[in-house]
Design a protein around this motif. Structure first.
Motif, PDB file in Angstrom:
ATOM      1  N   ALA A   1       0.834  -1.208   0.000  1.00 58.31           N
ATOM      2  CA  ALA A   1       0.000   0.000   0.000  1.00 58.31           C
ATOM      3  C   ALA A   1       0.869   1.258   0.000  1.00 58.31           C
ATOM      4  O   ALA A   1       0.577   2.226  -0.703  1.00 58.31           O
ATOM      5  N   GLN A   2       1.961   1.220   0.757  1.00 59.67           N
ATOM      6  CA  GLN A   2       2.884   2.361   0.775  1.00 59.67           C
ATOM      7  C   GLN A   2       3.544   2.527  -0.590  1.00 59.67           C
ATOM      8  O   GLN A   2       3.611   3.636  -1.116  1.00 59.67           O
TER       9      GLN A   2
ATOM     10  N   THR B   1      -4.781  -1.989 -11.352  1.00 62.72           N
ATOM     11  CA  THR B   1      -5.090  -0.722 -11.999  1.00 62.72           C
ATOM     12  C   THR B   1      -6.348  -0.899 -12.819  1.00 62.72           C
ATOM     13  O   THR B   1      -6.495  -1.891 -13.528  1.00 62.72           O
ATOM     14  N   GLU B   2      -7.257   0.084 -12.686  1.00 63.48           N
ATOM     15  CA  GLU B   2      -8.507   0.025 -13.424  1.00 63.48           C
ATOM     16  C   GLU B   2      -9.047   1.445 -13.588  1.00 63.48           C
ATOM     17  O   GLU B   2      -9.100   2.206 -12.621  1.00 63.48           O
TER      18      GLU B   2
ATOM     19  N   GLY C   1      -4.982   0.496  -7.021  1.00 60.45           N
ATOM     20  CA  GLY C   1      -5.412   0.022  -5.717  1.00 60.45           C
ATOM     21  C   GLY C   1      -4.698  -1.260  -5.344  1.00 60.45           C
ATOM     22  O   GLY C   1      -3.821  -1.740  -6.062  1.00 60.45           O
ATOM     23  N   ILE C   2      -5.101  -1.796  -4.210  1.00 59.45           N
ATOM     24  CA  ILE C   2      -4.540  -3.046  -3.693  1.00 59.45           C
ATOM     25  C   ILE C   2      -5.663  -4.069  -3.582  1.00 59.45           C
ATOM     26  O   ILE C   2      -6.707  -3.805  -2.985  1.00 59.45           O
ATOM     27  N   PHE C   3      -5.443  -5.226  -4.179  1.00 56.86           N
ATOM     28  CA  PHE C   3      -6.354  -6.363  -4.098  1.00 56.86           C
ATOM     29  C   PHE C   3      -5.745  -7.356  -3.121  1.00 56.86           C
ATOM     30  O   PHE C   3      -4.547  -7.657  -3.193  1.00 56.86           O
TER      31      PHE C   3
ATOM     32  N   THR D   1     -13.525 -20.836   2.791  1.00 59.24           N
ATOM     33  CA  THR D   1     -14.018 -19.471   2.596  1.00 59.24           C
ATOM     34  C   THR D   1     -12.965 -18.657   1.867  1.00 59.24           C
ATOM     35  O   THR D   1     -11.775 -18.770   2.150  1.00 59.24           O
ATOM     36  N   THR D   2     -13.429 -17.831   0.937  1.00 60.19           N
ATOM     37  CA  THR D   2     -12.553 -16.897   0.228  1.00 60.19           C
ATOM     38  C   THR D   2     -13.151 -15.503   0.363  1.00 60.19           C
ATOM     39  O   THR D   2     -14.323 -15.302   0.047  1.00 60.19           O
ATOM     40  N   VAL D   3     -12.346 -14.584   0.869  1.00 54.20           N
ATOM     41  CA  VAL D   3     -12.739 -13.187   0.964  1.00 54.20           C
ATOM     42  C   VAL D   3     -11.784 -12.399   0.088  1.00 54.20           C
ATOM     43  O   VAL D   3     -10.570 -12.568   0.172  1.00 54.20           O
ATOM     44  N   ARG D   4     -12.355 -11.542  -0.763  1.00 53.84           N
ATOM     45  CA  ARG D   4     -11.539 -10.691  -1.647  1.00 53.84           C
ATOM     46  C   ARG D   4     -11.909  -9.232  -1.368  1.00 53.84           C
ATOM     47  O   ARG D   4     -13.097  -8.900  -1.324  1.00 53.84           O
ATOM     48  N   ILE D   5     -10.877  -8.415  -1.204  1.00 56.69           N
ATOM     49  CA  ILE D   5     -11.104  -6.995  -0.955  1.00 56.69           C
ATOM     50  C   ILE D   5     -10.226  -6.158  -1.884  1.00 56.69           C
ATOM     51  O   ILE D   5      -9.184  -6.611  -2.351  1.00 56.69           O
ATOM     52  N   VAL D   6     -10.668  -4.926  -2.139  1.00 59.51           N
ATOM     53  CA  VAL D   6      -9.873  -3.962  -2.886  1.00 59.51           C
ATOM     54  C   VAL D   6     -10.009  -2.621  -2.176  1.00 59.51           C
ATOM     55  O   VAL D   6     -11.105  -2.228  -1.776  1.00 59.51           O
ATOM     56  N   LYS D   7      -8.884  -1.940  -2.033  1.00 62.11           N
ATOM     57  CA  LYS D   7      -8.882  -0.560  -1.558  1.00 62.11           C
ATOM     58  C   LYS D   7      -8.237   0.267  -2.645  1.00 62.11           C
ATOM     59  O   LYS D   7      -7.098   0.024  -3.046  1.00 62.11           O
ATOM     60  N   TRP D   8      -8.989   1.239  -3.170  1.00 62.52           N
ATOM     61  CA  TRP D   8      -8.504   2.092  -4.256  1.00 62.52           C
ATOM     62  C   TRP D   8      -7.885   3.369  -3.699  1.00 62.52           C
ATOM     63  O   TRP D   8      -8.367   3.912  -2.717  1.00 62.52           O
TER      64      TRP D   8
END
Length: 139
Positions: free
Chosen positions: A33-34, A72-73, A78-80, A130-137
């Protein structure tokens, strides 16, 4: 949620089998993220969500794997992060995402809190895990 390529050469993978692995995964997420240039506020939100989801994966899923990659989108970066375990699964995802509900001794804010901290959140669960997917843009 779009299925981001976590198998790409730039993806980082952290196996999680104990609490020190959760700390390592959290560090990998923060570093990425940094490097990506997320603001300190967005870094903190992402790392907090990753820490909670990693801990949940360990406690309820018996451990698993965390994969993270820069995405990138539409001109934004962001970070996935994907959290994948092979535990017994979550019987009622809707209930598990309700504030205050807990299957253990926690406050019941883990999944719902993590969801609020990120821009994209997806969860799939069954007897195979279980699968959890997150993105922070970045903004």
């Amino acid at each position: 949620m779009k299925d981001y390529d976590t198998a790409s050469a730039s993806a980082e993978t952290v196996p999680v089998a104990n609490s020190s692995d959760v700390v390592t995964a959290r560090h990998v997420v923060r570093t990425l993220a940094q490097r990506t240039g997320l603001s300190l506020v967005h870094q903190t939100k992402l790392v907090t969500a990753a820490s909670e989801l990693g801990r949940n994966m360990l406690v309820y899923g018996g451990g698993g794997v965390v994969r993270t990659v820069t995405v990138t989108e539409n001109g934004r970066t962001g970070i996935f992060v994907e959290f994948k375990d092979q535990g017994p699964g979550i019987r009622d995802i809707e209930l598990a995402l309700t504030d205050g509900w807990t299957s253990g001794n926690g406050m019941g804010l883990g999944l719902s809190g993590a969801k609020r901290l990120v821009d994209e959140f997806d969860i799939a669960s069954g007897p195979e895990g279980t699968t959890v997917r997150i993105v922070k843009w970045g903004r």
